[in-house]
Design a protein around this motif. Structure first.
Motif, PDB file in Angstrom:
ATOM      1  N   THR A 168       1.104 -14.212 -47.164  1.00  0.00           N
ATOM      2  CA  THR A 168       1.692 -13.531 -46.005  1.00  0.00           C
ATOM      3  C   THR A 168       3.198 -13.564 -46.169  1.00  0.00           C
ATOM      4  O   THR A 168       3.769 -14.622 -46.427  1.00  0.00           O
ATOM      5  N   ASN A 170       7.183 -12.044 -44.759  1.00  0.00           N
ATOM      6  CA  ASN A 170       7.922 -11.359 -43.704  1.00  0.00           C
ATOM      7  C   ASN A 170       8.591 -10.155 -44.374  1.00  0.00           C
ATOM      8  O   ASN A 170       9.494 -10.318 -45.203  1.00  0.00           O
ATOM      9  N   TRP A 444      -1.761  -3.771 -47.727  1.00  0.00           N
ATOM     10  CA  TRP A 444      -1.237  -4.813 -46.843  1.00  0.00           C
ATOM     11  C   TRP A 444      -1.771  -4.641 -45.430  1.00  0.00           C
ATOM     12  O   TRP A 444      -2.093  -3.529 -45.006  1.00  0.00           O
ATOM     13  N   LYS A 445      -1.879  -5.783 -44.744  1.00  0.00           N
ATOM     14  CA  LYS A 445      -2.384  -5.792 -43.361  1.00  0.00           C
ATOM     15  C   LYS A 445      -1.349  -6.465 -42.476  1.00  0.00           C
ATOM     16  O   LYS A 445      -0.854  -7.554 -42.828  1.00  0.00           O
ATOM     17  N   VAL A 447       0.062  -8.764 -39.786  1.00  0.00           N
ATOM     18  CA  VAL A 447      -0.451  -9.998 -39.194  1.00  0.00           C
ATOM     19  C   VAL A 447      -0.023 -10.044 -37.716  1.00  0.00           C
ATOM     20  O   VAL A 447       1.158  -9.868 -37.409  1.00  0.00           O
ATOM     21  N   GLY A 448      -0.994 -10.275 -36.824  1.00  0.00           N
ATOM     22  CA  GLY A 448      -0.684 -10.287 -35.384  1.00  0.00           C
ATOM     23  C   GLY A 448      -0.759  -8.876 -34.846  1.00  0.00           C
ATOM     24  O   GLY A 448      -0.774  -7.905 -35.617  1.00  0.00           O
ATOM     25  N   ASP A 449      -0.812  -8.778 -33.520  1.00  0.00           N
ATOM     26  CA  ASP A 449      -0.962  -7.424 -32.965  1.00  0.00           C
ATOM     27  C   ASP A 449       0.235  -7.046 -32.106  1.00  0.00           C
ATOM     28  O   ASP A 449       0.161  -6.235 -31.213  1.00  0.00           O
ATOM     29  N   ILE A 467       3.208  -9.470 -42.936  1.00  0.00           N
ATOM     30  CA  ILE A 467       2.028  -8.790 -43.501  1.00  0.00           C
ATOM     31  C   ILE A 467       1.319  -9.682 -44.511  1.00  0.00           C
ATOM     32  O   ILE A 467       1.943 -10.525 -45.151  1.00  0.00           O
ATOM     33  N   LYS A 468       0.024  -9.463 -44.628  1.00  0.00           N
ATOM     34  CA  LYS A 468      -0.737 -10.131 -45.696  1.00  0.00           C
ATOM     35  C   LYS A 468      -0.901  -9.110 -46.816  1.00  0.00           C
ATOM     36  O   LYS A 468      -1.358  -7.986 -46.583  1.00  0.00           O
TER      37      LYS A 468
END
Ligand code: HEM
Length: 475
Positions: A168, A170, A444-445, A447-449, A467-468
């Motif tokens: 993950t 930043n 990439w995903k 992280v958090g909403d 992001i992951k």
């Protein structure tokens, strides 16, 4: 008799004196009256001294500006950050401030920022000195000057990306590191005889103070930043001296600035002029580009089909590189139409520089209004980029809108006029090179909403977009 004539004379003397005074003051009074009766632009100046600053910071800046534009029109006044300001939101009016009447509106920055970057840096000047610097900066960042940097930029990308595998990150922090390294290459030239880490560390301290309150007291971020500025200056002055003495000017902006005056001593820049401009250009180059790149990650993440289409375009180039057994070149970056449109649309939608600051150098008649000398004038690029008349459905991320060129003066992510950005080609190049490797290798995903915008001071996705990162082959 004497008393009688004195009592008779006194009122006459007094009225003549008043009349004389009035006659003497008449021109000044007329000027004062006409100045105060000229029509200032509409708008509210808010509370005494603080004006509307609190509202600007508590409301979303987009709605702060657009609400006032709806209420008052394309030119309106407000009072923010301790200054009376006129905000300008139509293409025609912005062009007047930045191009056709640019000599009436000088660039302006708070004195603390000027001190921190260096008073001899390009941003703070107009006229002959600005033109001399601009010629040198433009020469260093023209396509012909930066096309040779592609392999070094690609090298950086290939060093950074593998470290992200299945971790993950930043996004904003990583993009700042990348954009900083690219800025260092373009400013100091390829082979570097300098302590990169030392410079980076001082820069980091300088940056922390740049966005803090300008209280120069021991222990404050501003004070630490000013100390870092002094050390940075010493390092640069030493490097400049060494390069001057060895007559090896080197490449990049530093090389170009050191060579200025080779043919005519009048054109030579002093060591402090060079140092201030090196510090200033690195400043201008990295935060802006890093913020734009962070938004590219966000928009491609949120628009899966677009990400796949960009990947297909980049895979086409990748196949060609394999067939021809070579690495990416400048010409390859000029054959990435969809990826380039994604960058164009990112710059429109995110509008990294929402506005810029100018100051009226004298009383100005402007679009039927009066702008008093000393008032700030802010051309709002963001308002134009988000205006449905020029960009239908403006909140939609839609790169296809750039298949036809935008109307003149409606797209200004890099500003316009004499102070427009000399680094636009470099910024686009570093985005394209990164996107080539990123889209073909990773997904990439977020992280958090937590959706939303944060201002640091440029607009970026909340928390810098954590992001992951997952290699494509592992999906
Ligand atoms: C996406 C990235 C970037 C954006 C959105 C951006 C935007 C801008 C804008 C809007 C201006 C005009 C400001 C004004 O009129 O007051 C400007 C000026 C400037 N930019 Fe950039 N910029 C970017 C990247 C860069 C890079 C990579 C460099 C490095 C060379 C750079 C160097 C400068 C300089 C030196 C100026 C001042 C020019 C002058 O005063 O004549 N910028 N930039």
């Amino acid at each position: 008799m004497q008393i009688f004539s004195l009592t008779l004379m006194l009122p006459i003397l007094f009225s003549s004196l008043v009349l004389l005074l009035l006659l003497l003051l008449l021109p000044a009074l007329c000027q004062w009256r006409s100045r105060n009766h000229k029509r200032l632009p509409p708008g509210s100046m808010g509370w005494p001294y603080i004006g509307e600053t609190l509202k600007l910071y508590t409301e979303n800046p987009n709605s702060f500006f657009s609400n006032r534009q709806k209420r008052y029109g394309d030119v309106f006044k407000t009072h923010i950050l301790g200054c009376p300001c006129v905000l300008v939101t139509s293409p025609k009016a912005i062009r007047e401030v930045l191009v056709s009447q640019a000599d009436l509106f000088k660039p302006t920055y708070p004195p603390s920022k000027e001190k921190m970057i260096g008073p001899e840096a390009i941003f703070f000047h107009q006229g002959a000195y600005h033109a001399r610097l601009k010629k040198l900066v433009l020469a260093s960042f023209l396509p012909s000057a930066i096309r040779g940097l592609v392999s070094e930029i690609e090298h950086l990308v290939l060093r950074i990306l593998p470290a992200w595998d299945n971790t993950t990150i930043n996004t904003l922090h990583e993009m700042k590191r990348y954009a900083f390294d690219v800025a260092m290459i373009s400013v100091f030239g390829g082979k570097q005889d300098l302590d990169m880490e030392g410079i980076k560390c001082l820069y980091h301290r300088l940056e922390k103070g740049y966005n803090s309150m300008p209280w120069n007291l021991p222990g404050t971020p501003f004070h630490k930043a000013m100390k870092a500025r002094t050390l940075l200056n010493l390092k640069l002055r030493k490097l400049i001296k060494e390069r001057r003495e060895s007559r090896k000017q080197g490449g990049g902006l530093l090389g170009v600035m050191l060579s200025a005056g080779d043919n005519d001593k009048i054109d030579q820049l002093s060591d402090s002029q060079i140092a201030d401009n090196i510090i200033g250009v690195i400043f201008a180059a990295h935060d802006t580009t890093a913020s734009a790149l962070t938004w590219v990650f966000k928009y491609l993440h949120d628009n899966g089909d677009l990400l796949e289409a960009v990947t297909r375009e980049q895979e086409g180039i990748q196949r060609k590189l394999i067939e021809e057994n070579r690495r990416l070149t400048w010409d390859d970056t000029k054959h990435m139409p969809l990826t380039s449109r994604v960058i164009q649309e990112t710059l429109r939608r995110a509008s990294i520089l929402s506005f810029t600051f100018r100051e009226a150098v004298k009383d100005v008649e402007f679009e039927g209004f009066f702008i008093p000398k000393g008032w700030k004038v802010l051309p709002l690029f963001r308002s134009i980029h988000h205006c449905a008349d020029f960009f239908p459905n403006p909140e939609k991320f839609d790169p296809s809108r750039f298949e036809t060129p935008p109307k003149p003066n409606t797209y200004m992510p890099f500003g316009t006029g004499v102070h427009s950005c000399p680094g636009s080609e470099l910024a686009k190049l570093e985005m394209l090179v990164l996107l080539h490797h990123l889209t073909t290798t990773y997904r990439w995903k977020v992280v958090g909403d937590e959706d939303g915008i944060q201002y640091v001071p440029f607009p970026v996705p909340k928390r810098g977009l954590p992001i992951k990162v997952i290699p494509r082959k592992n999906r």
